[in-house]
Write an enzyme that holds these catalytic residues in place. Structure first.
Site, PDB file in Angstrom:
ATOM      1  N   ASP A 140       0.864  -1.172   0.000  1.00  0.00           N
ATOM      2  CA  ASP A 140       0.000   0.000   0.000  1.00  0.00           C
ATOM      3  C   ASP A 140       0.907   1.231   0.000  1.00  0.00           C
ATOM      4  OD1 ASP A 140      -2.587  -1.481   0.544  1.00  0.00           O
ATOM      5  OD2 ASP A 140      -1.446  -2.042   2.325  1.00  0.00           O
ATOM      6  N   ASP A 194      -6.099  -7.594  -2.258  1.00  0.00           N
ATOM      7  CA  ASP A 194      -6.841  -6.976  -1.148  1.00  0.00           C
ATOM      8  C   ASP A 194      -7.909  -6.025  -1.669  1.00  0.00           C
ATOM      9  OD1 ASP A 194      -7.456  -6.545   1.497  1.00  0.00           O
ATOM     10  OD2 ASP A 194      -5.956  -4.991   1.797  1.00  0.00           O
ATOM     11  N   HIS A 208      -6.750   1.135  -3.214  1.00  0.00           N
ATOM     12  CA  HIS A 208      -7.931   1.020  -2.351  1.00  0.00           C
ATOM     13  C   HIS A 208      -7.819   1.821  -1.067  1.00  0.00           C
ATOM     14  CE1 HIS A 208      -5.477  -2.725  -1.619  1.00  0.00           C
ATOM     15  NE2 HIS A 208      -5.473  -2.208  -0.415  1.00  0.00           N
TER      16      HIS A 208
END
Length: 907
Positions: free
Chosen positions: A16, A126, A351
């Protein structure tokens, strides 16, 4: 299992870019990880492979700081030890547009190709749910698989048997899209960290592998077991080769390999023998209790979603088509600028970014990225529309004199379009270069007489309009071959009705001297009533309205009521306080007045002064700090009240097929949710929603396992509730969360604001800026129809609502482009137009549509481009067999149900 059991250990790190730490803090850790990876691979040939999380942006982020490592990195990628692609970033598919998902794949491939290799892995470790058209997008990208962690409920073949739909006995399954595309799905049934931190110590390894082998065998349909060696921001396990040796010693009946996805897939496909579960369509964790779906990230920090909608729309629906047309009149298509603008925008699409579920610093930086991408897009638009406008023949306006001001209106949507357009024009300019003093310049501009003006089209027809004098203004040109050219001007704002402009077409008008014809009748037919040929809108004293579709007599009542509830959840999930009474504006008197009454549009203003609780009570802070799981919180709303003032504009255009709503408010309350309600009173068990390349049908009532009182879901452009003979579509701009309420009226509820104070997930991360205090403005359109959103044009109207009009002032000149031109023409109720751009590889024009319906249709594309040839392509824009347009200038192509179709045109 047999002696042929094989454990595939795949090293990776799920990266991320930004989340519970700001981007640069994660960035520093990425540099450290990559340094360690390169060093380990150079030292230890037994550390064979590493999967770089499916996103090529990691390469950019690393080499930005470590450019001297590029040669070393390139060699490891070329040798197949580091696998890269296929994406640029790991996006949230529900919150990013269809074309943004395509650009993500295109740019990921483009970047990976520069290293000589692309990992053909459909990687969604994810992602917060998966859209139904994913299998088709994968196959069009040359990918026959999808690895994912969410959306399907694993049951375990030796535990329980799946009963279909969104359950799977095995971690391997068949995933089928609405068009029939099928890929092999690999579900991370034990998550994408099930092979994390493999012990080297023999005693620790015995316990570890006893548990891990059993966990994997519970779901695997073959003897090929997958172990993901890594997790979120996980440093690499440098001693993995030694850990594998230990595992082989403990379990001689099992082959342990440091593997990669390609080798794993080869072995799995060879070994498949059992009947796999099949799931169809979108994967939204439909067969779960509904508490952990993360769906309410669709309403966290709504301002981000609105900025994203703007950024996507002007790139894919304005800048790309305009630049494509500009290339036909001699302007170079700016591939490099588009790549930069798309990359900058997509850096907000992971995300944890677009979902609004990170710490405040992350989302502050996102606002800057949105602005940067938009500024590049706007510059491309300005350059492109100017080039096209200068090529338009405007000599028909010469008869009105030298002070005629021509301007070109662009319809960059895929349907014929009518509507209200506003444009600022310079009625006259004086350049500083001409030697006038500032005083003289200002006075000459002030002396211009703007009376007795009218707007005409190129055929001399007058157009109803209003004019606003913006007074003396400063401006400047930035020529390609000269220093900047400042000027003073007298600027006006024109608002008028553009009518029946062709899809991907233009219409040319001019502001000229003269007297306009008499105005049409007013659209205001009562003190609180708006009416055109199609619709009648009647406001109640509380600001809600009744909408009558005059074409079929259907009446919709109580539309536009606002609802407010407490929210003691977090950025991921909504939680209403237990037993709380929902507040609404039903019965709350509002101030209503007429604010616009023109021949082409009328608007009513509604103002609510509404008392709502100021926040949650003090218990919320305590429960957050104690990490109380949000469904179990007992917090209530505060007794302190605060005024929420909402100003709503309800507008109707003369040619309008829907009622436009703009609501503005200054939120000073915390821990709450604001929604707009649109009761349909239509009996139906399902509804339809715009998603990625699909109008998906969903059930109004969730599955029996669903325990969450809320059944909110994702939308993009619109949600629709219909039955035979009547339907109601509610379109939005960047409002990605809705719910069809189980209230006996099938009410469409659209979330306008969700204010919370913490990130959520695995710890306590305060996010005060997620309370979204301050000014907000939201826009919607309510579109009644005959019950078939496709055939009636309601869906086309909703798609057009997403796209701004574009206008360019120009001069009187000859040109090669006719004043009301369109390069391409087609007619279809079923085909939704998606994009027009120029291929970076071939230089061909690439057009894309998708079939909204379940029946095959024919694309009959017409063009006036001389000698044009066309071919069917894929989303990767691979050239196909060229076919000429026939004698009538038409190219025909069959389109399967729900197919995404790309056509290349070589001009």
């Amino acid at each position: 299992m047999t002696e042929s059991r094989k454990a595939h250990i795949i090293s990776h790190t799920h990266w991320d870019r930004e989340w519970y730490l700001p981007y640069e803090k994660h960035h520093v850790r990425l540099i450290q990880l990559m340094d360690q990876l390169l060093e380990t691979m150079e030292k230890d040939a037994e550390y064979r492979y590493f999967f770089l999380d499916g996103q090529t942006i990691i390469l950019e982020d690393y080499l930005q700081v470590r450019p001297e490592k590029k040669e070393q990195l390139e060699k490891l990628i070329h040798d197949g030890r580091i696998q890269i692609g296929p994406w640029y970033i790991l996006q949230d598919a529900f919150l990013t547009s269809s074309e943004a998902n395509v650009r993500n794949m295109q740019i990921g491939h483009q970047d990976a190709e520069s290293y000589g290799t692309i990992s053909k892995i459909g990687y969604f470790p994810d992602t917060f749910g998966l859209v139904g058209q994913t299998p088709q997008l994968m196959l069009q990208s040359g990918i026959d698989n999808a690895f994912f962690g969410r959306g399907v409920k694993p049951t375990g073949f030796n535990n329980t048997v799946s009963d279909g739909d969104f359950e799977s006995s095995f971690s391997e399954l068949i995933w089928e899209g609405p068009d029939g595309s099928k890929v092999l799905g690999i579900l991370f049934a034990n998550w994408y960290s099930n092979g994390n931190e493999v012990p080297v110590d023999e005693e620790e390894a015995k316990a570890y592998w006893e548990r891990k082998l059993a966990d994997a065998e519970k779901y695997a349909s073959t003897e090929q077991l997958l172990y993901m060696n890594g997790c979120d921001h996980q440093p690499i396990q440098c001693d993995l080769p030694e850990a594998i040796q230990t595992a082989e010693k403990i379990h001689p009946d099992t082959e342990f390999v440091h593997s990669n996805f390609e080798d794993y897939l080869v072995d799995v496909k060879k070994s498949l023998s059992k009947d796999l579960s099949s799931v169809q369509g979108e994967l939204r964790s439909q067969r779960t209790d509904g508490w952990g779906t993360l769906v309410n990230t669709a309403s966290a920090r709504v301002y981000l979603k609105q900025m994203n909608q703007t950024g996507q729309s002007i790139l894919e629906k304005v800048a790309e088509p305009l630049a494509s047309f500009a290339s036909l009149v001699g302007q170079e298509y700016p591939h490099h600028l588009f790549t930069y603008a798309w990359k900058t925008l997509m850096q907000n699409h992971p995300h944890d970014s677009i979902c609004g579920c990170s710490v405040d610093e992350v989302h502050r930086e996102m606002v800057t990225r949105f602005d940067k991408s938009r500024h590049v897009a706007e510059t491309i638009i300005d350059d492109s529309k100017k080039a096209i406008a200068e090529a338009v023949d405007t000599t028909s306006f010469a008869k009105y004199g030298d002070d005629a001001v021509p301007f070109v209106v662009f319809n960059t949507t895929g349907w014929k379009r009518s509507g209200t357009v506003s444009v600022e024009l310079d009625a006259e300019r004086l350049y500083f270069r001409d030697g006038y003093s500032l005083k003289e310049t200002s006075q000459r501009m002030k002396d211009i007489d703007l009376s007795e003006r009218m707007v005409v089209d190129n055929e001399g027809n007058t157009v109803a309009f209003t004019i606003e004098d913006l007074g003396l203004q400063f401006g400047y040109d930035l020529p390609d071959d000269k220093f900047r050219q400042p000027y003073m001007c007298r600027r006006v704002k024109l608002t008028f009705e553009a009518k029946d402009i062709a899809a991907l077409g233009i219409q040319t008008y001019a502001l000229v001297k003269g007297s306009a014809s008499a105005a049409a009748d007013s659209l205001i037919t009562g003190e609180r009533t708006l009416e055109n040929a199609n619709l009648k809108v009647e406001l109640a004293t509380d600001g809600s309205f009744t909408l009558t579709d005059k074409r079929n007599g259907q009446v919709f009542r109580d539309l536009g009521v606002y609802e407010n509830t407490g929210d003691i959840g977090n950025e991921y999930m909504f939680k209403q306080p237990e037993g709380e009474e929902t507040l609404t504006t039903k019965g709350l008197d509002a101030k209503i007045r007429i604010v616009e009454d023109t021949p082409f549009r009328a608007s009513l203003e509604v103002i609510h002064e509404w008392e709502i609780p100021a926040s949650a009570d003090t218990m919320l802070d305590e429960e957050q700090r104690e990490l109380i799981y949000y469904p179990y919180r007992k917090t209530q709303r505060s007794q302190e009240m605060i005024v929420l003032s909402i100003r709503t504009l309800i507008s109707l255009n003369r040619e309008g097929k829907g009622v436009e709503i703009e609501a503005s408010f200054n939120n000073q309350a915390k821990d709450h949710r604001l929604r707009a309600l649109f009761p349909t009173d239509l009996e139906t068990a399902t509804h339809r929603v715009d998603s990625m390349f699909e109008i998906v049908q969903r059930n109004n009532v969730p599955a029996k396992e669903w325990e969450n009182p809320s059944n909110t879901a994702h939308q993009q452009a619109f949600v629709d509730v219909s039955r035979d003979g009547a339907g109601l579509t509610v379109a939005n701009l960047g409002l990605n969360e809705y719910e069809v309420l189980r209230d006996g009226r099938n009410t469409i509820a659209v979330t306008l604001l969700r204010a919370v104070g913490e990130l959520g997930d695995w710890g306590y991360f305060p996010t005060p800026e997620a309370q979204c205090l301050g000014e907000s403005t939201v826009r919607m359109e309510v579109i009644p129809h005959s019950g078939d959103g496709m055939a009636s044009g309601a869906y086309a109207e909703a798609y057009q609502f997403q796209i701004p009009w574009t206008v360019s002032q120009t001069g009187i000149h000859e040109g090669s482009v006719t004043p009301n031109a369109s390069v391409f023409q087609w007619e279809s109720n079923e085909l939704a137009f998606s994009s027009l751009k120029v291929s970076r590889k071939s230089g061909d024009l690439m057009l894309r549509w998708f079939n909204m319906g379940g029946a095959p249709v024919e694309l009959a594309l017409q063009s006036n481009l001389s000698g044009a040839q066309a071919y069917k392509s894929t989303i990767l824009e691979i050239p196909g067999e060229l076919q000429p347009f026939n004698g009538e200038g038409e190219y025909s192509l069959p389109v399967k149900p729900y197919e995404i179709i790309t056509v290349g045109v070589k001009a």
